[in-house]
Scaffold this active site. Structure first.
Site, PDB file in Angstrom:
ATOM      1  CE1 TYR B 133     -21.200   0.445   2.699  1.00  0.00           C
ATOM      2  CE2 TYR B 133     -19.495  -0.944   3.656  1.00  0.00           C
ATOM      3  CZ  TYR B 133     -20.158  -0.442   2.545  1.00  0.00           C
ATOM      4  OH  TYR B 133     -19.761  -0.817   1.289  1.00  0.00           O
ATOM      5  CE1 TYR B 172     -17.039  -4.246   4.036  1.00  0.00           C
ATOM      6  CE2 TYR B 172     -16.705  -2.223   2.791  1.00  0.00           C
ATOM      7  CZ  TYR B 172     -17.371  -3.420   2.978  1.00  0.00           C
ATOM      8  OH  TYR B 172     -18.357  -3.784   2.119  1.00  0.00           O
ATOM      9  NE  ARG B 182     -15.759  -7.199  -0.891  1.00  0.00           N
ATOM     10  CZ  ARG B 182     -16.550  -6.568  -1.752  1.00  0.00           C
ATOM     11  NH1 ARG B 182     -17.661  -5.997  -1.358  1.00  0.00           N
ATOM     12  NH2 ARG B 182     -16.243  -6.515  -3.034  1.00  0.00           N
ATOM     13  CG  HIS B 185     -16.945  -1.842  -2.551  1.00  0.00           C
ATOM     14  ND1 HIS B 185     -16.236  -2.521  -1.590  1.00  0.00           N
ATOM     15  CD2 HIS B 185     -18.236  -1.856  -2.131  1.00  0.00           C
ATOM     16  CE1 HIS B 185     -17.049  -2.926  -0.638  1.00  0.00           C
ATOM     17  NE2 HIS B 185     -18.271  -2.533  -0.927  1.00  0.00           N
ATOM     18  CG  HIS B 187     -22.497  -1.175  -2.415  1.00  0.00           C
ATOM     19  ND1 HIS B 187     -22.583  -2.526  -2.620  1.00  0.00           N
ATOM     20  CD2 HIS B 187     -21.752  -1.007  -1.298  1.00  0.00           C
ATOM     21  CE1 HIS B 187     -21.918  -3.154  -1.648  1.00  0.00           C
ATOM     22  NE2 HIS B 187     -21.405  -2.249  -0.835  1.00  0.00           N
TER      23      HIS B 187
END
Lengths: 189, 267
Positions: B133, B172, B182, B185, B187
């Protein structure tokens, strides 16, 4: 909600996670009215966890009527023009777990006997799904006793959904996700 | 809550086996309740200890059932003042093309009756193709892509469609427990016609081997409900020589009052 009420099953929520900070908050999100607006009031407080520690990665959204009790229908929450009241605000908590909004006290239409409030949705890392609550105003204390929802609450619960008027005139309101002062959160029927 | 538990959550201790065991126990407990006649759970459990950060961040009292008031049955309005057309394209934010599998993510925003929710705001954010991110709190040693920020917005159209052009995010690591990962995905943050329908969630990709290991995905204890967070690969949404395509519809909760307030289209 009755499981038979709708034809389609809803999409479940998930936590907002830790990384929303560059995506959801936006410039002016916390200013439903400019802070220098004649009728502006500062609504602020902390968001706490079950140990009483402030939460630095929570996000609050508020949605409310204007000072006359009218529900806004205007767009422009994401790009404030400085004049239009859209009724929606979004603020992340800062490193100290504190949030603030500049808004107006929502008004009400006579007749219902209910007390007006600011609707709030709470998101946080570690919180699996959004939570809804309400922020009632000390200005309307005389209506609180007659309000069906507020009058159903125990005194210690009531204090979790009514903001306090601070000495400087601002509205102080903390959210406790857990603990003895846990905020009353809502499920809608 | 014991200090020990808190420290556990801070230090990211515990093995995947331990977390998986806790998840399986939670799911088994749910299936027992189902067998005993409980109605299916459609939302995540707020109290889901395998996700350590939830331990001190879930309410312990039952949610208070209320009839929504007028303001809660309305929703903020968003429009072209708020969102520019180009904000739905996450691949053109910088001067160069982001790395990764280019893809279209498209679907419909519907209410519980299957009716389109028009002109509402859909916001997305995601990791880059390497699973990083742009957020400053993400410090894991995967490369930042200078051509990818990973945040987008759009408004649903008259039939409730949203559409984003982006790249597929990577899986990640995170610090919930040792060697925690995780599943990939995106959000999503979505508004309905009522504030009660406000939803923030995550869309996943089909067939991810990390599904059984992830305490966030598995906080939804019902398999059918979990499946509703997984997009479908849709060849009809692909563009030749250009982008893959995924379809994911979002269905909002229907409190009884959200569909008796028609504006033009009677149920």
């Amino acid at each position: 909600m009755s499981p038979n009420a709708s034809k389609l099953s809803p999409t479940p929520g998930q936590t907002v996670g830790p990384f929303f900070g560059y995506a959801l908050p936006y410039d002016g999100g916390e200013n439903l009215v400019p802070p220098h607006h004649r009728e502006s009031v500062r609504l602020h407080g902390y968001v706490y966890d079950g140990d009483g520690d402030p939460i630095p990665d929570a996000l609050l959204e508020i949605w409310q009527a204007d000072q006359h009790g009218n529900i806004p229908r205007q767009e422009g929450s994401l790009h404030r023009d400085g004049y239009t009241f859209t009724g929606f605000g979004r603020a992340a908590t800062d490193a100290a777990g504190h949030y603030q909004f500049s808004t107006v006290v929502p008004g009400y239409k006579d007749g219902s006997g209910k007390a007006p409030f600011i609707a709030a949705a709470v998101f946080s890392r570690g919180l699996m799904n959004k939570l809804h609550t309400r922020i009632y105003l000390p200005d309307h204390a005389s209506r609180h006793a007659a309000d069906p929802f507020l009058s159903s609450l125990e005194p210690e619960e009531l204090s979790t959904v009514v903001a306090a008027r601070a000495e400087d005139g601002s509205l102080q309101h903390d959210i406790h996700l857990q603990g003895v002062r846990e905020t009353v959160f809502l499920a809608f029927d | 809550m014991s200090t020990e538990t808190v420290n556990l959550s801070d230090r990211g201790e515990g093995s995947q086996d331990q977390i998986s065991g806790e998840i399986q126990a939670k799911h088994a407990e749910y299936r027992q309740k189902l067998d005993a006649g409980a109605s299916p759970s459609v939302q995540p459990d707020l109290d889901f200890a395998p996700y350590r950060s939830s331990i001190l961040r879930h309410p312990t009292k039952n949610l208070r059932h209320v009839d929504p008031e007028e303001i809660e049955l309305a929703s903020p309005a968003f429009g072209h003042t708020d969102v520019a057309e180009l904000e739905s394209n996450l691949t053109i934010v910088h001067s160069g093309e982001p790395l990764g599998e280019r893809m279209v993510v498209q679907g419909r925003l519907l209410d519980g009756e299957g009716r389109p929710v028009r002109n509402q705001l859909v916001e997305v954010w995601q990791a880059n193709a390497a699973g990083r991110y742009i957020h400053k709190r993400d410090q894991h040693p995967a490369p930042i892509d200078p051509n990818f920020t990973g945040a987008g917005r759009c408004l649903t159209d008259d039939d409730g469609w949203y559409r984003f052009l982006t790249i597929k995010p990577g899986a990640y690591p995170w610090k919930n427990h040792r060697n925690a990962w995780r599943p990939a995905h995106i959000h999503f943050s979505v508004f309905g016609t009522a504030f009660t329908q406000r939803i923030v969630t995550q869309m996943y990709f089909p067939g991810d081997p990390l599904f059984p290991l992830d305490p966030i995905y598995n906080s939804i204890v019902d398999q059918d409900a979990r499946d509703r967070l997984v997009a479908n690969f849709d060849h009809n949404l692909t563009s030749p020589e250009w982008a893959l395509g995924y379809r994911w519809d979002i269905v909002l909760t229907g409190s009884k009052s959200t569909w008796v307030e028609p504006e033009g289209d009677e149920a």
